[in-house]
Design an enzyme around this catalytic site. Structure first.
Site, short mmCIF file in Angstrom:
data_model
loop_
_atom_site.label_atom_id
_atom_site.label_comp_id
_atom_site.label_asym_id
_atom_site.label_seq_id
_atom_site.Cartn_x
_atom_site.Cartn_y
_atom_site.Cartn_z
N LYS A 85 -4.10 -10.36 -7.59
CA LYS A 85 -4.04 -8.92 -7.19
C LYS A 85 -5.03 -8.21 -8.33
O LYS A 85 -6.28 -9.17 -8.40
CB LYS A 85 -2.59 -8.40 -6.86
CG LYS A 85 -2.22 -8.83 -6.06
CD LYS A 85 -0.47 -8.12 -5.45
CE LYS A 85 -0.08 -8.93 -4.46
NZ LYS A 85 1.35 -7.80 -3.89
N SER A 127 8.04 -11.02 -1.92
CA SER A 127 8.95 -10.92 -2.76
C SER A 127 9.95 -12.57 -2.98
O SER A 127 11.36 -12.92 -2.78
CB SER A 127 9.97 -10.52 -2.18
OG SER A 127 9.78 -8.91 -2.32
N GLU A 187 -2.15 -6.12 1.51
CA GLU A 187 -3.47 -4.32 1.57
C GLU A 187 -4.38 -3.73 1.77
O GLU A 187 -4.58 -2.73 1.43
CB GLU A 187 -2.90 -4.49 -0.80
CG GLU A 187 -1.29 -4.93 -0.73
CD GLU A 187 -1.03 -5.69 -2.05
OE1 GLU A 187 -2.47 -5.98 -2.82
OE2 GLU A 187 0.35 -6.29 -2.48
N GLU A 240 3.39 -13.01 5.91
CA GLU A 240 3.72 -12.07 5.09
C GLU A 240 4.22 -10.82 5.31
O GLU A 240 2.86 -9.73 5.72
CB GLU A 240 2.69 -11.91 3.60
CG GLU A 240 1.78 -12.83 2.97
CD GLU A 240 1.84 -12.43 1.86
OE1 GLU A 240 1.75 -12.81 0.91
OE2 GLU A 240 -0.01 -11.98 1.87
N ASN A 283 -1.63 -14.75 -5.42
CA ASN A 283 -2.99 -13.37 -5.41
C ASN A 283 -2.37 -12.85 -6.89
O ASN A 283 -1.36 -12.58 -6.80
CB ASN A 283 -2.65 -13.22 -3.73
CG ASN A 283 -3.53 -12.17 -3.56
OD1 ASN A 283 -4.26 -11.15 -5.32
ND2 ASN A 283 -2.56 -10.81 -3.38
N HIS A 342 -5.02 -10.36 3.39
CA HIS A 342 -3.82 -8.96 3.15
C HIS A 342 -3.04 -7.99 3.38
O HIS A 342 -4.35 -7.63 3.48
CB HIS A 342 -4.04 -9.69 1.70
CG HIS A 342 -3.19 -9.51 0.83
ND1 HIS A 342 -2.37 -7.52 -0.05
CD2 HIS A 342 -2.47 -10.43 0.27
CE1 HIS A 342 -1.46 -8.58 -0.07
NE2 HIS A 342 -0.85 -9.63 -0.34
N GLY A 347 5.99 -7.06 -2.39
CA GLY A 347 5.81 -6.03 -3.29
C GLY A 347 6.52 -5.47 -3.91
O GLY A 347 7.75 -5.90 -4.02
P1 PGA Z 1 5.25 -10.71 -3.96
O1 PGA Z 1 4.02 -10.22 -3.45
O2 PGA Z 1 5.02 -11.67 -3.93
O3 PGA Z 1 4.65 -9.75 -5.34
O4 PGA Z 1 5.82 -9.62 -3.45
C1 PGA Z 1 2.85 -11.12 -1.96
C2 PGA Z 1 1.77 -10.61 -1.92
O5 PGA Z 1 1.08 -10.36 -1.99
O6 PGA Z 1 1.34 -11.68 -1.36
#
Ligand code: PGA
Length: 261
Positions: free
Chosen positions: A12, A216, A100, A170, A10, A98, A176
């Site tokens: 973002k 991550s 977020e 997730e 993704n 997601h 993040g």
């Molecule tokens: P990240 O993001 O791998 O940077 O932790 C994962 C995500 O939000 O899908």
């Protein structure tokens, strides 16, 4: 042949249109020798890049998806994008819920359910993201949270639509720059909970639903995660945003699985 492995990212709210196309083209160039019977590669760019991406990349190598979608086809929903609009672009994969979207924009399980149903009714693949927060984990209710997100998120979905569902686990605390990746053991345990719940909802056919781990994922933990029996793929953020690095991560993960047999 081994089971198909899923690798996706993704993007973002990062990358301009030009940067997105450049990234996608490089990613294809790098990964094109890997058989698409063995991996499913998908990228979810920003809305503004989607149209150009559909025109400039060979989608036999990479599936493109949208980051969000409204459940209505049209109407007084300022700022929203409908399934009809995505369909017009030739997009048929949509990420729903997601972390977020849930935690920055306040989306609820009931809304995710409306989106999942709209996506499936328009013959999209719905990638439903679920995950517990740090507090929920601390209180020992991770299983209950995941089960709730699945049972509400997938409520009313017909058995015939199961083939178009993907799940990404997730955990919110793992995502993040400030996230801590889940250990492979913890992720495997949660993936088992998810798969059991999916079977409870849909019966044995649910075992076809790929369940991806995200949060991550990086070159150091990807191999340990991907070899877990209940992890079908990796949903990668930061560690995937340079085409060469993502290619390398995919290869190392895939080789590890191949060498295991
Ligand atoms: P990240 O993001 O791998 O940077 O932790 C994962 C995500 O939000 O899908």
């Amino acid at each position: 042949m081994n089971k198909k492995l899923y690798f996706g990212s993704n993007l973002k709210m990062y990358k301009s249109i030009k940067a997105t196309i450049d990234y996608l083209q490089r990613l294809i160039e790098n990964t094109k020798d890997i058989s698409r019977d063995e991996i499913e590669l998908f990228i979810i760019p920003s809305y503004t890049s989607l149209e150009s991406a559909t025109k400039n990349v060979d989608r036999n190598y990479v599936k493109l998806g949208a980051q969000n979608m409204c459940w209505e086809e049209e109407g007084q929903f300022t700022g929203e994008i409908s399934p009809v609009m995505l369909d017009e672009l030739g997009i048929n994969l949509v990420m729903i819920g997601h972390s977020e979207r849930r935690h920055v924009f306040g989306e609820t399980d009931v809304e995710e359910n409306l989106k999942v149903k709209a996506a499936l009714n328009h013959n999209f693949t719905a990638l439903l993201c679920i995950g517990e927060t740090e507090d929920e984990k601390r209180y020992g209710i991770s299983d209950e949270v995941l089960r709730t997100q699945l049972k509400v998120g997938l409520h009313g979905v017909a058995l015939s639509q199961v083939g178009n569902i993907w799940i990404a686990y997730e955990p919110v605390w793992s995502i993040g720059v400030n996230g801590t990746p889940a250990t492979a053991d913890y992720a495997e345990k949660m993936h088992k909970v998810i798969k059991e719940c999916l079977v409870e909802i849909f019966g044995e056919k649910a075992l076809e639903i790929p369940v991806l781990y995200g949060g991550s994922v990086n070159p150091n933990n990807a191999k340990d995660l991907i070899v877990q029996p209940s992890i079908d793929g990796l949903f990668v953020g930061r560690a995937a945003w340079q085409a060469e690095k993502f290619d390398q991560l995919i290869r190392e993960a895939k080789d590890t699985v191949d060498n295991q047999k």
